[in-house]
Design an enzyme around this catalytic site. Structure first.
Site, short mmCIF file in Angstrom:
data_model
loop_
_atom_site.label_atom_id
_atom_site.label_comp_id
_atom_site.label_asym_id
_atom_site.label_seq_id
_atom_site.Cartn_x
_atom_site.Cartn_y
_atom_site.Cartn_z
CB THR A 50 23.29 -7.57 -29.07
OG1 THR A 50 23.18 -6.49 -28.11
CG2 THR A 50 23.69 -8.84 -28.37
CG ASP A 51 21.00 -3.40 -33.71
OD1 ASP A 51 21.18 -2.33 -33.08
OD2 ASP A 51 20.62 -3.43 -34.89
CD1 TRP A 52 21.41 0.90 -27.91
CD2 TRP A 52 22.86 -0.35 -29.05
NE1 TRP A 52 22.69 1.33 -27.59
CE2 TRP A 52 23.59 0.58 -28.27
CE3 TRP A 52 23.57 -1.25 -29.84
CZ2 TRP A 52 24.98 0.64 -28.27
CZ3 TRP A 52 24.95 -1.19 -29.84
CH2 TRP A 52 25.63 -0.26 -29.06
N GLY A 53 18.81 -3.68 -27.93
CA GLY A 53 17.50 -4.19 -27.55
C GLY A 53 17.03 -5.34 -28.40
CE1 TYR A 75 17.62 -4.84 -32.39
CE2 TYR A 75 17.54 -3.56 -34.41
CZ TYR A 75 17.68 -3.62 -33.04
OH TYR A 75 17.85 -2.47 -32.32
#
Length: 912
Positions: free
Chosen positions: A853-856, A822
């Protein structure tokens, strides 16, 4: 409260539209629960054992104190949590041991704690317990969770007042033995251990669903503890490097301690050992070991050591042999000690011995010169001098036993690298002589200005802000229709600002039309204040209600503003509660009708689905690709841009409780991979029960690569058993500072140990056809404001500490996936960082897998693809990619590159 309603609504959207028939039969793979118990016991660390207080003897009369015996913590919270059918706490395990005749338990005290885990005993009750019991067992439990950091105060790092009162009373009560069990995910204050004369201390970590029985196995001597600390336990938080800066700023963290992390710092700057209570690599046993008959030599560019480990005590046990080196300080400056290799013995019977071989390349002792102090900038090199090799059973023990010296007469460059990831705003860093080196600081470039067209509508995405105040936030959302994107959510507080920098070709009157969603039951009469170059505009932005729908965007009525020619700062300030914002349109007043016609603003993707002419129009199907992987280029060439856009974004799960799918291009027979969270097991949740394993730090504390590989294999079998394909684990960020709320998901403060343990886990999982996702690349060492905080570190610290574990795991185990983090890294979002993802990861380490990617996260999808981040989770942003293709900011070959990696990943799993 309202901001949480938004999150809940978003989750409901996801749940409502998950497409598939969900299987509600998830369960542990047979035998995994008991294996979890054994793995937990193997990692537990005996920190102290005065007068042979442990193991407990059959005649011991034991009283257990502390709420942790009932509120026992099996694992950390967030993605590291697992839904289990049951969990056995320490008190339940003690009752079972009592039933087996292994100990005498004060059941009356146990009932008081069962009735009220927070009970504070009266003096009379404590006196009764003392009359019935000889041994006081105190349980200290702590938890932490993803998304937040731990507290330095009472009840977390420090003892809570009630815990201190209890220990004071236990110290005065006259128990024959007082034993402490640390049921904690990371480092806690331990000064009280001497203050209250604790006889024995067991670090039990967060031991999983069978944690209570695992602790009892060790306390009773059924398992001889053989774990070793993966971190340095200092006398105070202030003793750690980086303590002052860990939480000093919301928006950045300066890694001024540079390469001097953990024991590297203490060995260098605290040779008298005043700052450390339990050193890195420390761990006692119920038996005694001797290291002797060692030999060391150089063979084929490596240091080869052999040592005999003898069990000289009266119980079977295992020992960890640790090899360290101390490099000459030279021009670069080096830590006084660095881990080089390690190995664990088999279970040795009393009197039994085992020869342990240890080996590591000489080049492993090289340092990275990021500033050119040696005359060889951006190189790994060995300076002239003596490289001393040390052998022992802990970092302290080894430091007193030099067994070899590798002598270099001249400097040798071992690897020519690049200047990737150079810091821009890190002002200084610590050197080996204790001074601070001033580093060149480059002011960050101003955010790019967004061009405003004088002859058409201009679309500005909400996430394209130049600045955002801390009270505003980015929220990620997706819907099954495929429409998705980031939106800026105004918080209930007034005065939150979103600033956009524009390049206006022609000054004049412009219309601004926001696209937002107000999920409240009532409309917002006046939501935003708009200013242009600091001058307030006389406008009123009204937002109709979209009750309960925070992602069902509508086009608000346009307002008229004055934009001068040139560079313009457009500032949106919340007046109170504000709708979610998806994007806004700007157009000259003369184009009012066109602006009003742009509702929804669909952007057509370029290109059409193509079919191979030589096949007579018949497409290549994925089944053919599975048989002939050489058809990959042809397969991808036939896909439309829309197909490619689908592939580079995640989609809703088909397995109930999963975290999303990858692939699933039905027209060509491409199956969807099911992802699931970790790293404590197959985390499906929503009532679906699986095995919870010991937390990552406890697993690493075993220092047993074979055990960790076997745990990986067991996780993979359970994943197959439950229909999931890709594990979002292992987590392997460095334990830079004890208060990081996610340290329990990571292994160690040392990159070599981290890399070796992670590589073992990868091998164990992937050999069964389940993929892993190493995370989080890179420098995700604080949870506070993790979506926007900038980790500022030198190129040397990056390569020697924070990337090193990832490098080892990539080169030794070839993971199929890696997850970007993130945080920003030296001012750049990691998912948009081509130096990290393409230059280092793929160019230098030869990684061939998928980066997700990481989530969101906060990054833009088109920039991610260009940088080498292949897939955005949990969903892509199709509009962003369509616009980037249409405007030439993204090329089709770049989409094809990521699609090929994703398709190759699906092929590796063998998913039908």
């Amino acid at each position: 409260m309202k901001q949480w309603m938004r999150r809940i609504c978003g989750a409901m959207v996801i749940l409502t539209f998950c497409r598939a028939s969900f299987e509600l039969a998830a369960e542990p793979y047979p035998g995994n629960e008991q294996f979890s118990r054994r793995a937990a016991a193997e990692g537990m660390v005996l920190l102290k054992n005065e007068n042979r207080a442990l193991p407990l003897q059959e005649g011991d009369r034991v009283a257990i104190f502390g709420s942790g015996q009932v509120d026992f913590v099996r694992g950390g919270l967030g993605s590291g949590d697992v839904t289990v059918a049951y969990a056995t706490n320490l008190l339940q395990a003690a009752f079972a041991a009592r039933a087996e005749g292994r100990l005498q338990l004060d059941t009356a005290l146990a009932q008081w704690y069962l009735a009220n885990p927070a009970v504070e005993l009266t003096d009379g009750q404590l006196a009764e317990v003392r009359q019935r019991s000889d041994v006081a067992l105190f349980v200290l439990s702590r938890n932490s969770h993803e998304g937040d950091d731990r507290s330095p105060g009472e009840g977390d790092y420090q003892l809570a007042p009630a815990e201190r009162r209890l220990l004071e009373r236990l110290a005065k009560a006259g128990f024959r033995k007082v034993i402490a069990v640390l049921n904690v995910g990371g480092i806690v204050d331990t000064n009280w251990i001497d203050e209250y004369r604790i006889d024995a201390v067991l670090f039990a970590g967060l031991p999983g669903m069978e944690g209570g029985p695992a602790v009892m196995d060790v306390l009773l001597g059924l398992v001889n503890p053989s774990g070793k600390l993966t971190d340095s336990w200092a006398v105070s938080l202030a003793a750690y490097p980086g303590a002052d800066g860990f939480a000093a700023s919301d928006d950045h963290v300066d890694y001024t301690e540079d390469i001097f992390v953990g024991y590297r710092y203490f060995a260098t700057f605290d040779p008298a050992r005043r700052l450390i209570r339990y050193p890195f690599g420390h761990g006692l046993s119920y038996t005694e070991f001797v290291l002797d008959d060692w030999s060391a030599a150089e063979e084929d560019g490596a240091i080869a050591v052999e040592v005999t480990v003898r069990n000289c005590g009266g119980l079977p046990g295992r020992e960890v042999v640790q090899l360290y080196f101390a490099a000459p300080s030279g021009r670069l400056g080096r830590p006084a000690l660095e881990l080089a290799a390690f190995a664990k013995t088999k279970l040795l019977a009393p009197g039994e011995a085992e020869k342990i071989p240890l080996r590591f390349p000489v080049a492993q002792m090289a340092a990275y010169d990021d500033q050119g102090h040696s005359g060889h900038r951006h190189c790994r090199l060995l300076e002239a001098g003596d490289y001393r090799i040390y052998l022992g059973s802990s970092s302290w023990d080894a430091a007193a036993r030099q067994i070899y010296c590798h002598r270099r007469e001249s400097l040798a460059v071992t690897e020519q690298l690049t200047g990737y990831l150079a810091p821009k705003e890190l002002p200084e860093r610590l050197l080996a002589d204790g001074t601070m080196e001033q580093l060149p600081v480059q002011p960050p470039p101003p955010p790019p200005c967004l061009p405003v067209r004088p002859d058409d509508c201009t679309r500005v995405e909400a996430e394209d802000y130049a600045a955002l105040t801390g009270g505003s936030w980015l929220e990620y959302f997706y819907r099954p229709s495929g429409e998705s994107g980031c939106c800026v959510a105004g918080w209930p507080d007034a005065g939150r600002k979103m600033i956009y920098r524009l390049e206006v070709a022609e000054g004049g009157r412009y219309l601004l039309r926001l696209r937002g969603a107000n999920g409240n039951a009532e409309p917002i009469a006046d939501a935003l204040e708009i200013a242009v170059n600091g001058r307030l505009q006389n406008v009123t932005v009204a937002s109709p209600a979209t009750p309960g729908q925070w992602h069902e965007f509508i086009d608000l009525e346009p307002v008229e503003i004055e934009l001068p020619a040139g560079r313009v700062e457009l500032q949106l300030t919340t007046k109170g509660y504000c709708p979610n914002l998806d994007y806004f349109l700007i157009a000259p007043t003369a184009y009012r009708e066109k602006l009003l016609a742009c509702a929804g603003w669909p952007v057509a993707a370029s290109g059409v689905r193509r079919q191979a002419q030589e096949r007579g129009g018949r497409p290549v199907m994925f089944a053919e690709l599975r048989q002939k992987p050489e058809l990959l280029d042809e397969f991808v060439a036939q896909l439309s841009d829309e197909d490619l856009i689908w592939l580079v974004g995640g989609h809703e799960p088909n397995v109930w409780g999963g975290t999303g799918t990858i692939g699933g291009l039905e027209a060509f027979g491409v199956p969807a991979l099911e992802t699931f969270d970790g790293p404590a097991g197959v985390r499906l949740g929503r009532g679906l029960t699986t095995t919870q394993w010991p937390n990552s730090t406890l697993l690493a504390s075993s220092w047993d690569v074979a055990l960790v590989e076997a745990v990986g294999a067991a996780v993979a079998k359970e994943a197959k058993y439950n229909g999931v394909d890709l594990w979002l684990a292992p987590g392997m960020n460095i334990h830079r500072f004890p208060l990081c709320g996610r340290n329990f998901e990571y292994y160690s403060e040392d990159p070599l140990l981290t890399g070796k343990i992670a590589a073992a886990m990868v091998r164990g999982v992937q050999r069964h056809g389940i993929g892993v996702t190493l995370k989080h690349l890179a420098a995700n060492n604080r949870e506070k404001n993790r979506l926007r905080a900038d980790s500022r570190l030198s190129g040397r610290a990056a390569r020697e500490i924070y990337l090193r574990g990832f490098e080892i795991a990539v080169k030794e185990a070839e993971p199929w996936c890696i997850m970007s983090s993130y945080n920003l890294l030296n001012g750049v979002e990691t998912a948009e960082n081509d130096e990290l993802l393409t230059g280092i990861l793929r160019g230098e380490w030869d990684f061939t897998g998928v980066v997700m990617t990481d989530w969101g996260n906060n990054s833009r999808h088109d920039r991610e693809i260009k940088a080498g981040n292949d897939i955005k989770m949990p969903a892509g942003v199709p509009d962003c990619l369509r616009a980037a293709l249409a405007e030439g900011r993204l090329a089709r070959p770049e989409l094809e590159r990521s699609a090929k990696r994703i398709l190759t990943l699906i092929l590796k799993t063998g998913k039908e």
